[in-house]
Design a protein around this motif. Structure first.
Motif, mmCIF file in Angstrom:
data_model
loop_
_atom_site.group_PDB
_atom_site.id
_atom_site.type_symbol
_atom_site.label_atom_id
_atom_site.label_comp_id
_atom_site.label_asym_id
_atom_site.label_seq_id
_atom_site.Cartn_x
_atom_site.Cartn_y
_atom_site.Cartn_z
ATOM 1 N N ASN A 1 20.228 7.519 -1.086
ATOM 2 C CA ASN A 1 20.566 6.097 -1.210
ATOM 3 C C ASN A 1 19.312 5.260 -1.412
ATOM 4 O O ASN A 1 18.217 5.634 -0.991
ATOM 5 C CB ASN A 1 21.279 5.596 0.049
ATOM 6 N N TYR A 2 19.485 4.098 -2.024
ATOM 7 C CA TYR A 2 18.391 3.148 -2.146
ATOM 8 C C TYR A 2 18.268 2.361 -0.847
ATOM 9 O O TYR A 2 19.268 1.965 -0.258
ATOM 10 C CB TYR A 2 18.633 2.172 -3.298
ATOM 11 N N LEU A 3 17.029 2.136 -0.410
ATOM 12 C CA LEU A 3 16.759 1.401 0.815
ATOM 13 C C LEU A 3 15.752 0.293 0.531
ATOM 14 O O LEU A 3 14.880 0.440 -0.324
ATOM 15 C CB LEU A 3 16.164 2.327 1.882
ATOM 16 N N ALA A 4 15.843 -0.802 1.260
ATOM 17 C CA ALA A 4 14.875 -1.896 1.163
ATOM 18 C C ALA A 4 13.859 -1.710 2.284
ATOM 19 O O ALA A 4 14.136 -1.998 3.448
ATOM 20 C CB ALA A 4 15.569 -3.242 1.282
ATOM 21 N N ALA A 5 12.678 -1.209 1.954
ATOM 22 C CA ALA A 5 11.643 -0.935 2.952
ATOM 23 C C ALA A 5 10.766 -2.160 3.162
ATOM 24 O O ALA A 5 10.372 -2.821 2.200
ATOM 25 C CB ALA A 5 10.784 0.235 2.498
ATOM 26 N N ILE A 6 10.471 -2.477 4.441
ATOM 27 C CA ILE A 6 9.577 -3.596 4.737
ATOM 28 C C ILE A 6 8.250 -3.107 5.312
ATOM 29 O O ILE A 6 7.296 -3.868 5.391
ATOM 30 C CB ILE A 6 10.228 -4.621 5.701
ATOM 31 N N ALA A 7 8.171 -1.831 5.718
ATOM 32 C CA ALA A 7 6.930 -1.239 6.224
ATOM 33 C C ALA A 7 7.047 0.279 6.081
ATOM 34 O O ALA A 7 8.142 0.809 5.968
ATOM 35 C CB ALA A 7 6.708 -1.616 7.685
ATOM 36 N N TRP A 8 5.899 0.951 6.093
ATOM 37 C CA TRP A 8 5.920 2.413 5.948
ATOM 38 C C TRP A 8 4.762 3.012 6.745
ATOM 39 O O TRP A 8 3.818 2.329 7.121
ATOM 40 C CB TRP A 8 5.805 2.805 4.478
ATOM 41 N N ARG A 9 4.884 4.320 6.997
ATOM 42 C CA ARG A 9 3.790 5.092 7.608
ATOM 43 C C ARG A 9 4.011 6.568 7.275
ATOM 44 O O ARG A 9 5.107 6.994 6.917
ATOM 45 C CB ARG A 9 3.731 4.890 9.119
ATOM 46 N N HIS A 10 2.948 7.347 7.392
ATOM 47 C CA HIS A 10 3.058 8.785 7.152
ATOM 48 C C HIS A 10 3.777 9.444 8.320
ATOM 49 O O HIS A 10 3.627 9.020 9.466
ATOM 50 C CB HIS A 10 1.670 9.416 6.996
ATOM 51 N N ALA A 11 4.548 10.458 8.036
ATOM 52 C CA ALA A 11 5.256 11.197 9.089
ATOM 53 C C ALA A 11 4.243 12.002 9.901
ATOM 54 O O ALA A 11 3.293 12.551 9.350
ATOM 55 C CB ALA A 11 6.289 12.121 8.472
ATOM 56 N N GLU A 12 4.461 12.065 11.194
ATOM 57 C CA GLU A 12 3.516 12.769 12.062
ATOM 58 C C GLU A 12 3.947 14.172 12.336
ATOM 59 O O GLU A 12 5.019 14.578 12.309
ATOM 60 C CB GLU A 12 3.366 11.995 13.369
ATOM 61 N N THR B 1 0.814 -1.219 0.000
ATOM 62 C CA THR B 1 0.000 0.000 0.000
ATOM 63 C C THR B 1 0.848 1.268 0.000
ATOM 64 O O THR B 1 0.334 2.353 0.236
ATOM 65 C CB THR B 1 -0.924 0.018 1.239
ATOM 66 N N MET B 2 2.133 1.134 -0.275
ATOM 67 C CA MET B 2 3.060 2.266 -0.237
ATOM 68 C C MET B 2 2.706 3.297 -1.317
ATOM 69 O O MET B 2 2.368 2.929 -2.433
ATOM 70 C CB MET B 2 4.481 1.751 -0.454
ATOM 71 N N PRO B 3 2.780 4.603 -0.993
ATOM 72 C CA PRO B 3 2.533 5.629 -2.010
ATOM 73 C C PRO B 3 3.521 5.511 -3.160
ATOM 74 O O PRO B 3 4.673 5.115 -2.963
ATOM 75 C CB PRO B 3 2.748 6.941 -1.261
ATOM 76 N N VAL B 4 3.067 5.835 -4.357
ATOM 77 C CA VAL B 4 3.938 5.754 -5.531
ATOM 78 C C VAL B 4 4.657 7.076 -5.751
ATOM 79 O O VAL B 4 4.439 8.049 -5.033
ATOM 80 C CB VAL B 4 3.134 5.342 -6.791
ATOM 81 N N LYS B 5 5.505 7.122 -6.766
ATOM 82 C CA LYS B 5 6.292 8.309 -7.075
ATOM 83 C C LYS B 5 5.369 9.504 -7.288
ATOM 84 O O LYS B 5 4.374 9.413 -7.984
ATOM 85 C CB LYS B 5 7.128 8.067 -8.327
ATOM 86 N N GLY B 6 5.699 10.621 -6.655
ATOM 87 C CA GLY B 6 4.911 11.833 -6.789
ATOM 88 C C GLY B 6 3.852 12.015 -5.718
ATOM 89 O O GLY B 6 3.202 13.048 -5.663
ATOM 90 N N GLU B 7 3.657 11.022 -4.844
ATOM 91 C CA GLU B 7 2.648 11.117 -3.790
ATOM 92 C C GLU B 7 3.234 11.544 -2.452
ATOM 93 O O GLU B 7 2.574 11.448 -1.431
ATOM 94 C CB GLU B 7 1.903 9.790 -3.648
ATOM 95 N N GLY B 8 4.471 11.988 -2.446
ATOM 96 C CA GLY B 8 5.030 12.530 -1.215
ATOM 97 C C GLY B 8 6.068 11.653 -0.557
ATOM 98 O O GLY B 8 6.459 10.603 -1.064
#
Length: 89
Positions: free
Chosen positions: A78-89, A28-35
């Motif tokens: 740098n490129y990172l391997a993300a396993i989870a995400w959330r919006h910044a608070e 469900t990660m935002p795509v390019k251009g969504e912030g």
């Protein structure tokens, strides 16, 4: 006196813990251009990042770790391997 061996990070355990704490899966990660957003990386770091792809592309879970997606760090580029995400608070 012998020292105990340090325990290694378990990416599957980190992923399960993050899901319990309210993080979102990479599907469900935002795509390019969504912030920009916070990501939990495969190595256990939390970084501010953005997606590099216009479509959602994730790598399936395997013996090395849970499902993950490649993102770009906002601080260093740098490129990172993300396993989870959330919006910044």
């Amino acid at each position: 006196m012998k020292h105990s061996l340090p325990t290694k990070r378990d990416p599957f355990e980190m992923h399960a813990s993050a899901m319990q704490k309210g993080w979102n899966s990479v599907e469900t990660m935002p795509v390019k251009g969504e912030g920009e957003f916070l990501v939990l990386t495969l190595s256990g770091l939390i970084r501010f990042a953005r997606n590099r792809n216009v479509v959602r592309k994730s790598r399936n879970a395997d013996g090395y770790g849970p499902a993950r997606s490649t993102v770009i760090s906002c601080e260093m580029g740098n490129y990172l391997a993300a396993i989870a995400w959330r919006h910044a608070e």
